[in-house]
Write a protein that holds these residues in place. Structure first.
Motif, PDB file in Angstrom:
ATOM      1  N   LEU B 215       0.840  -1.192   0.000  1.00 51.86           N
ATOM      2  CA  LEU B 215       0.000   0.000   0.000  1.00 51.86           C
ATOM      3  C   LEU B 215       0.884   1.253   0.000  1.00 51.86           C
ATOM      4  N   MET B 216       1.927   1.214   0.800  1.00 51.03           N
ATOM      5  CA  MET B 216       2.830   2.356   0.885  1.00 51.03           C
ATOM      6  C   MET B 216       3.603   2.563  -0.418  1.00 51.03           C
ATOM      7  N   SER B 217       4.034   1.463  -1.044  1.00 52.25           N
ATOM      8  CA  SER B 217       4.760   1.677  -2.293  1.00 52.25           C
ATOM      9  C   SER B 217       3.814   2.209  -3.363  1.00 52.25           C
ATOM     10  N   SER B 218       2.522   1.857  -3.276  1.00 51.73           N
ATOM     11  CA  SER B 218       1.554   2.444  -4.202  1.00 51.73           C
ATOM     12  C   SER B 218       1.435   3.947  -3.972  1.00 51.73           C
ATOM     13  N   VAL B 219       1.396   4.334  -2.691  1.00 46.80           N
ATOM     14  CA  VAL B 219       1.267   5.758  -2.376  1.00 46.80           C
ATOM     15  C   VAL B 219       2.479   6.531  -2.899  1.00 46.80           C
ATOM     16  N   ILE B 220       3.665   5.994  -2.658  1.00 45.01           N
ATOM     17  CA  ILE B 220       4.878   6.668  -3.134  1.00 45.01           C
ATOM     18  C   ILE B 220       4.841   6.804  -4.650  1.00 45.01           C
ATOM     19  N   PHE B 221       4.479   5.717  -5.304  1.00 40.54           N
ATOM     20  CA  PHE B 221       4.450   5.744  -6.765  1.00 40.54           C
ATOM     21  C   PHE B 221       3.413   6.734  -7.267  1.00 40.54           C
ATOM     22  N   SER B 222       2.259   6.742  -6.611  1.00 38.50           N
ATOM     23  CA  SER B 222       1.169   7.613  -7.045  1.00 38.50           C
ATOM     24  C   SER B 222       1.524   9.087  -6.849  1.00 38.50           C
ATOM     25  N   ILE B 223       2.083   9.410  -5.703  1.00 39.53           N
ATOM     26  CA  ILE B 223       2.454  10.809  -5.438  1.00 39.53           C
ATOM     27  C   ILE B 223       3.492  11.263  -6.446  1.00 39.53           C
ATOM     28  N   ASN B 224       4.459  10.393  -6.692  1.00 39.87           N
ATOM     29  CA  ASN B 224       5.493  10.736  -7.658  1.00 39.87           C
ATOM     30  C   ASN B 224       4.919  11.007  -9.041  1.00 39.87           C
ATOM     31  N   GLY B 225       3.935  10.211  -9.434  1.00 35.44           N
ATOM     32  CA  GLY B 225       3.311  10.408 -10.734  1.00 35.44           C
ATOM     33  C   GLY B 225       2.432  11.645 -10.774  1.00 35.44           C
ATOM     34  N   THR B 226       1.620  11.835  -9.725  1.00 36.24           N
ATOM     35  CA  THR B 226       0.650  12.923  -9.762  1.00 36.24           C
ATOM     36  C   THR B 226       1.316  14.294  -9.630  1.00 36.24           C
ATOM     37  N   LEU B 227       2.427  14.364  -8.926  1.00 33.76           N
ATOM     38  CA  LEU B 227       3.127  15.656  -8.838  1.00 33.76           C
ATOM     39  C   LEU B 227       3.634  16.083 -10.217  1.00 33.76           C
ATOM     40  N   LYS B 228       3.830  15.111 -11.106  1.00 34.99           N
ATOM     41  CA  LYS B 228       4.343  15.419 -12.448  1.00 34.99           C
ATOM     42  C   LYS B 228       3.221  15.518 -13.469  1.00 34.99           C
ATOM     43  N   VAL B 229       1.974  15.616 -13.028  1.00 33.05           N
ATOM     44  CA  VAL B 229       0.839  15.604 -13.974  1.00 33.05           C
ATOM     45  C   VAL B 229       1.009  16.680 -15.048  1.00 33.05           C
TER      46      VAL B 229
END
Lengths: 300, 294
Positions: B215-229
């Motif tokens: 779950l945490m690695s999903s959050v890290i991955f998601s934040i990293n992606g969404t900050l670069k939207v």
């Protein structure tokens, strides 16, 4: 919502080696809502695409005057030829392919070679090199666009598709090297030691022995990189300023501009053309695509 | 034998090209961009040294503040939405659909591979009011609610963007988290069931803690992606109405290429990079601490 049945006691029998004898994993809520959820999911996932396809076959007046739910009154397949030629989607698809194919070939070749050296061969600085590649996965592309733009501008590459090929190759490498090196981890070093005993050079055994062994990995990584490059907007938007260099994503973004007035049928046809390739590849290779994309994600 | 696997010339031939291209296309430009941040000018007119001027500007620029705020708000909302929707789907796959889930998995995953530009244009038309009432407004009309001009106000445009990006990516997080849930040993679940845990309680006390790492690695991955939207915004709203849906990435792009301010653009890119690294580090630290506790 939670109609909890009294916890049924289930004694797990010692499972035989087959998976089938496993007791079912279940949380035991009502079953009806599961069906409802699946129904809603089907509609949410499929309807926008069905609507897109149906709308792509409507004439402009049909689109503007009739309900958005209705089927096309006449099926305007001509929208597709119009999008392809007048809307230049054919040219944009060609440009995209011209950028994707060479970058993919370069990425995969260099990635497989580097992955081999990083995992099979023995040398000092191996893990440091891997770390340097890995660092590149996190950095936003915005950090490299401006200097590259300057370089491409000064070297006169700006009027060609080379900026795209070069940039995609560079940005695709970190993840590719990393993924390839994890695949090579599963190959025993002894194979390569043995083959060199027979007199083959290590480069030769990389080419003739290791590459066939990681064929599958190359396909998976190649798929992932294909989706990244084909779907990219940022890099393409930055480095393609003239119309005849546009990739399909940039072209689609500027599509209405090409027609002067707004043409809805051809626009939807253009969107469909762009979507259909990726969708077909996915449908044929969905297990590999899923594994590749999510596998790359966990490591990123 | 290690002499063969340690052949320096062969290593150079194998790693050399990748390392060279990667350095030239990524590492050198990164450092170079860092240098740009201290200058004003552009590739055509030339550059002049301006010291910390860009950074002073960065902290007083209201456009930076609003796009920073938008970026963070978007990243938080979409991350929560993506990961929650993905987790819900993953639970559905694992516990209700079991092996029959392959078809649903395939279906929910396919927006992930679709080009974002195509999806953005599709959603634009799907939510439109004029010249044609799109399916969403048409549906609202059917239940007696008037059409909403979704792209007319920043609030509703933001939510369309959020809905679109969750639609696009929930299948991805579902598969990622599904893999994590499959790793939970069957015996643990069985013994919890024997102890009388079921439904929500089983999720809360057994499944959630055990799937925390993935779950945490999903959050890290998601934040990293969404900050670069970038793609979604450009295709759906192009930053509007006004510049109310302009993330840092788009503001950087406009500054650099519409106004040809390379130095300032680089400073914004640097801010974005620092933001990404910082957030990843923080989430990583927090998740580490919780893991040792669990």
């Amino acid at each position: 919502m939670s109609t909890d049945a009294p916890p049924q006691i289930r004694v797990s029998r010692p499972s035989h080696s087959s998976r089938r004898s496993r007791p079912p994993r279940r949380l035991r809520l009502g079953k009806l809502w599961v069906k409802a959820v699946i129904g809603i999911l089907l509609v949410i996932e499929v309807y926008p695409l069905v609507w897109m396809f149906l709308t792509s076959l409507k004439s402009n007046s049909d689109y503007l005057n009739n309900s958005t739910w209705s089927l096309p009154t006449t099926w305007e397949w001509g929208n597709y030829t119009e999008a392809w030629t007048t809307g230049h989607i054919g040219l944009y698809v060609r440009n995209s392919l011209l950028a994707v194919v060479p970058s993919l070939a370069l990425i995969l070749l260099m990635g497989a070679a580097a992955g081999f050296a990083l995992q099979i061969m023995v040398w000092k600085g191996r893990s440091l090199t891997l770390l340097i590649f890995l660092a590149g996965v996190m950095v936003p592309a915005q950090m490299i666009l401006l200097p590259l733009f300057s370089v491409y501008f000064r070297t006169g590459l700006s009027g060609t598709l080379w900026p795209l090929v070069l940039t995609y190759t560079g940005t695709g490498l970190p993840l590719t090297v990393f993924m390839m090196s994890t695949y090579y981890k599963s190959l025993p070093r002894e194979v390569f030691e043995a083959s060199t005993l027979d007199g083959a050079s290590i480069l030769r055994s990389f080419w003739t022995i290791s590459l066939p062994m990681v064929r599958n990995a190359i396909l998976t990584v190649g798929l992932v990189q294909f989706f990244f490059i084909w779907n990219d907007l940022l890099v393409a938007l930055t480095f393609t300023n003239s119309q005849d260099l546009r990739t399909v994503q940039v072209g689609l973004l500027n599509f209405t501009g090409d027609f002067g007035s707004t043409q809805y049928g051809p626009l939807f046809a253009a969107i469909c053309i762009n979507v259909v390739g990726t969708l077909l590849i996915y449908l044929f290779l969905n297990q590999k695509v899923m594994k590749g994309l999510t596998g790359g994600a966990v490591k990123g | 034998m290690h002499r063969v696997l340690g052949d320096r010339r062969a290593i150079m031939i194998l790693v050399g090209p990748a390392l060279l291209v990667y350095s030239l296309i990524m590492i050198v430009p990164m450092v170079w961009s860092l240098g740009y941040a201290f200058t004003t000018g552009n590739a055509i007119d030339g550059f002049t040294w301006s010291g910390l001027e860009n950074f002073r500007h960065l902290f007083s620029d209201s456009a930076v503040q609003s796009s920073l705020w938008f970026t963070v708000k978007y990243a938080v909302v979409v991350t929560i939405g993506q990961v929650l929707a993905g987790y819900g789907l993953a639970l559905l796959y694992t516990f209700y659909l079991k092996r029959a889930s392959a078809f649903i998995r395939t279906l929910v995953f396919f927006p992930v591979v679709l080009p974002t530009v195509a999806v953005g244009l599709l959603f634009q038309k799907f939510f439109q009011v004029a010249p044609q009432t799109g399916p969403v407004n048409s549906l609202l009309n059917m239940v007696g609610i008037g059409s909403i001009d979704w792209f007319g106000s920043s609030g509703s445009a933001f939510w369309v963007l959020v809905i679109m990006d969750i639609w696009r990516s929930m299948g991805f997080y579902a598969v990622l988290l599904f893999a994590g849930l499959l790793d939970i040993p069957e015996e643990v679940l069985e013994s919890a069931r024997l102890d009388g845990a079921s439904g929500p309680r089983l999720i809360r006390h057994i499944i959630l803690p055990l799937s925390f790492p993935v779950l945490m690695s999903s959050v890290i991955f998601s934040i990293n992606g969404t900050l670069k939207v970038f793609d979604s915004v450009v295709a759906l709203t192009n930053g509007g109405p006004g510049n109310s849906t302009t993330p840092l990435t788009l503001y950087m792009f406009q500054t650099s290429f519409t106004y040809s301010e390379y130095g300032y653009g680089s400073a914004i890119a640097l801010l974005l990079t620092v933001l990404c690294l910082l957030v990843t580090l923080v989430v990583f630290r927090v998740s580490r601490r919780d893991l040792t506790k669990g």
